[in-house]
Design a protein around this motif. Sequence first.
Motif, PDB file in Angstrom:
ATOM      1  N   UNK A 177     -24.039 -29.139  47.861  1.00 12.74           N
ATOM      2  CA  UNK A 177     -25.355 -28.539  47.202  1.00 12.74           C
ATOM      3  C   UNK A 177     -25.211 -27.933  46.088  1.00 12.74           C
ATOM      4  N   UNK A 231     -25.557 -25.178  42.957  1.00 13.72           N
ATOM      5  CA  UNK A 231     -25.076 -23.794  43.187  1.00 13.72           C
ATOM      6  C   UNK A 231     -25.781 -23.192  41.839  1.00 13.72           C
ATOM      7  N   UNK A 232     -25.886 -21.901  41.956  1.00  9.82           N
ATOM      8  CA  UNK A 232     -26.511 -21.125  40.570  1.00  9.82           C
ATOM      9  C   UNK A 232     -26.417 -19.826  40.733  1.00  9.82           C
ATOM     10  N   UNK A 257     -28.276 -17.892  42.395  1.00 13.86           N
ATOM     11  CA  UNK A 257     -28.155 -17.474  43.750  1.00 13.86           C
ATOM     12  C   UNK A 257     -26.994 -17.314  44.428  1.00 13.86           C
ATOM     13  N   UNK A 258     -26.098 -18.187  44.090  1.00  8.56           N
ATOM     14  CA  UNK A 258     -24.783 -18.045  44.733  1.00  8.56           C
ATOM     15  C   UNK A 258     -24.132 -16.912  44.581  1.00  8.56           C
ATOM     16  N   UNK A 259     -24.195 -16.472  43.130  1.00 10.98           N
ATOM     17  CA  UNK A 259     -23.292 -15.018  42.929  1.00 10.98           C
ATOM     18  C   UNK A 259     -24.214 -13.870  43.533  1.00 10.98           C
ATOM     19  N   UNK A 260     -25.491 -14.161  43.352  1.00 11.18           N
ATOM     20  CA  UNK A 260     -26.372 -12.727  43.663  1.00 11.18           C
ATOM     21  C   UNK A 260     -26.231 -12.618  45.337  1.00 11.18           C
ATOM     22  N   UNK A 274     -34.158 -20.351  46.140  1.00 12.16           N
ATOM     23  CA  UNK A 274     -33.515 -21.274  45.284  1.00 12.16           C
ATOM     24  C   UNK A 274     -34.115 -22.654  45.820  1.00 12.16           C
ATOM     25  N   UNK A 275     -33.908 -23.583  45.008  1.00 11.72           N
ATOM     26  CA  UNK A 275     -34.557 -25.085  45.544  1.00 11.72           C
ATOM     27  C   UNK A 275     -33.887 -25.539  46.898  1.00 11.72           C
ATOM     28  N   UNK A 285     -26.872 -24.556  38.443  1.00 10.25           N
ATOM     29  CA  UNK A 285     -25.954 -25.177  37.505  1.00 10.25           C
ATOM     30  C   UNK A 285     -25.264 -26.550  38.017  1.00 10.25           C
ATOM     31  N   UNK A 286     -26.199 -27.031  39.033  1.00  5.71           N
ATOM     32  CA  UNK A 286     -25.692 -28.227  39.681  1.00  5.71           C
ATOM     33  C   UNK A 286     -24.645 -28.193  40.473  1.00  5.71           C
ATOM     34  N   UNK A 287     -23.728 -29.238  40.772  1.00  2.00           N
ATOM     35  CA  UNK A 287     -22.982 -29.577  41.741  1.00  2.00           C
ATOM     36  C   UNK A 287     -21.656 -30.170  41.264  1.00  2.00           C
ATOM     37  N   UNK A 293     -29.683 -16.654  50.706  1.00  2.00           N
ATOM     38  CA  UNK A 293     -29.919 -16.693  49.491  1.00  2.00           C
ATOM     39  C   UNK A 293     -28.961 -17.499  48.698  1.00  2.00           C
ATOM     40  N   UNK A 294     -27.706 -17.518  48.890  1.00  2.00           N
ATOM     41  CA  UNK A 294     -26.546 -18.245  48.449  1.00  2.00           C
ATOM     42  C   UNK A 294     -26.506 -19.536  49.052  1.00  2.00           C
ATOM     43  N   UNK A 295     -26.970 -19.753  50.247  1.00  2.00           N
ATOM     44  CA  UNK A 295     -26.865 -21.020  51.097  1.00  2.00           C
ATOM     45  C   UNK A 295     -25.317 -21.047  51.478  1.00  2.00           C
ATOM     46  N   UNK A 296     -24.503 -19.736  51.631  1.00  2.00           N
ATOM     47  CA  UNK A 296     -23.136 -19.951  51.902  1.00  2.00           C
ATOM     48  C   UNK A 296     -22.837 -18.780  52.367  1.00  2.00           C
ATOM     49  N   UNK A 322     -15.130 -26.123  44.457  1.00  2.00           N
ATOM     50  CA  UNK A 322     -16.410 -26.307  44.190  1.00  2.00           C
ATOM     51  C   UNK A 322     -16.883 -25.197  43.246  1.00  2.00           C
ATOM     52  N   UNK A 323     -17.723 -25.339  42.073  1.00  2.00           N
ATOM     53  CA  UNK A 323     -18.221 -24.562  41.194  1.00  2.00           C
ATOM     54  C   UNK A 323     -18.818 -23.172  42.108  1.00  2.00           C
ATOM     55  N   UNK A 324     -19.402 -23.504  42.887  1.00  2.00           N
ATOM     56  CA  UNK A 324     -19.963 -22.426  43.866  1.00  2.00           C
ATOM     57  C   UNK A 324     -18.918 -21.477  44.489  1.00  2.00           C
ATOM     58  N   UNK A 371     -18.522 -18.862  41.796  1.00  2.00           N
ATOM     59  CA  UNK A 371     -19.426 -18.183  41.479  1.00  2.00           C
ATOM     60  C   UNK A 371     -19.446 -17.089  42.974  1.00  2.00           C
ATOM     61  N   UNK A 372     -19.351 -17.687  43.927  1.00  2.00           N
ATOM     62  CA  UNK A 372     -19.509 -16.917  45.030  1.00  2.00           C
ATOM     63  C   UNK A 372     -18.395 -15.846  45.236  1.00  2.00           C
ATOM     64  N   UNK A 412     -18.916 -13.079  43.128  1.00  2.00           N
ATOM     65  CA  UNK A 412     -19.890 -12.184  43.659  1.00  2.00           C
ATOM     66  C   UNK A 412     -19.522 -11.402  44.705  1.00  2.00           C
TER      67      UNK A 412
END
Lengths: 216, 165
Positions: free
Chosen positions: A72, A74-75, A77-80, A134-135, A151-153, B119-122, B136-138, B141-142, B145
């Motif tokens: 999925x 990420x962006x 929202x992932x950090x926040x 988020x989307x 930021x995409x995947x 909010x994060x989907x994870x 994963x880039x996420x 980021x996660x 956070x």
Amino acid sequence: MTPVVECLVAFLFGSVAGLLMQRSRFCNTAALRDAIMFKTYRNTKAMLVAMMILTIGFTGFMSVGAGHPLQFDVGLNTFAGLFLFGIGMVLAGACTVSTWVKAGEGNIGALWALIFTFVGMFLFSLVWSASWWPPAPQTMTGQVNLPALQLGFANAQTLQDKLGVPAIVFGLVQTALLFALYRGILRRERAQHAEHEKHQKEHQKKKAAKVATVEA
Amino acid sequence: MEFFRKTLDPIIALSAIAVLDIFMFLLMGAWTVGGGETMMTGLMAQAVLGDELQRIPFWNVVFPPHADYWKIYISLGMLFGAFVGAVLSKEFYWRVPRHLSEWILITIGGLLMGFGIRLAYICNVSTFFGLMPEMNLGGYLAMSGIVAGAWVGSMIYKKMLEGDV
């Protein structure tokens, strides 16, 4: 696999994980909180070891196209989202793992945290239904989408596809970094131990000197 | 049995879980908790609100409630496994927070966790035991956070312990 078999496998995995975490008192919250607040690393070390094993395992299988990586976009929202989560888990004294494990041990506070996690999720569903951000997974593109703060995947598989280098190579680099962090913690623990022993020896010396003075 | 008398080294426990998680990754997907919890929220909301739930787009578009979603059963399994472990090691007993302040902190903490996961989907499990090992880039980021959040949370907690708040 049929959904029923998937659910059974998941339950079996969860049961073993729950049992092992209950017996080891592992807690994800403690892995971060104790390192920050008390400079103790019992749980942090376990988490790092698991992450090293998983990095090698996941990227190894991803190199040959096996496994089911999460997919999925990420962006921000992932950090926040995880930032809010991080505050929440310290205040609640439990995370998604330990709420279930502690609830299984009869901890009503953990059960209460779990109930309010559900409430928090429901509240977010209302916020999302108003903002549509988020989307939704259906509208995710995998590409950078700055207006939507996405930021995409990208993962070890996409790196392999783009650069032609097997995913495991990146995995080994990450494992080396995690290992360096693990060794850093071990060094810090040894220093803490030496400091503690020094203090104890000094304390004993002072005590012995005091006794000698009194006896004299 | 020795296993139920002594505390297990968390490094051994987590290593064993990591090996099993690799099997999960091959079969269905890595260990996760937040997705299952969201589905449970949807199912409970459906039980209370019935067809009214259809009026909230999130439950049509992102998470239509299904009881046969495998991630639910990881969480139920953890509850069951921990219960069995606690009973067999004679560590099961009801623990109730004593002070009102504890109840308030747990309530706020729970709400922030639930809101943050969606909010994060994870969740934090996916972060450390799924996304990060998949590089994963996420995951990065996660992790940034959650470390920042845990630091802020710890500072708030510290201030409370010192009696400043």
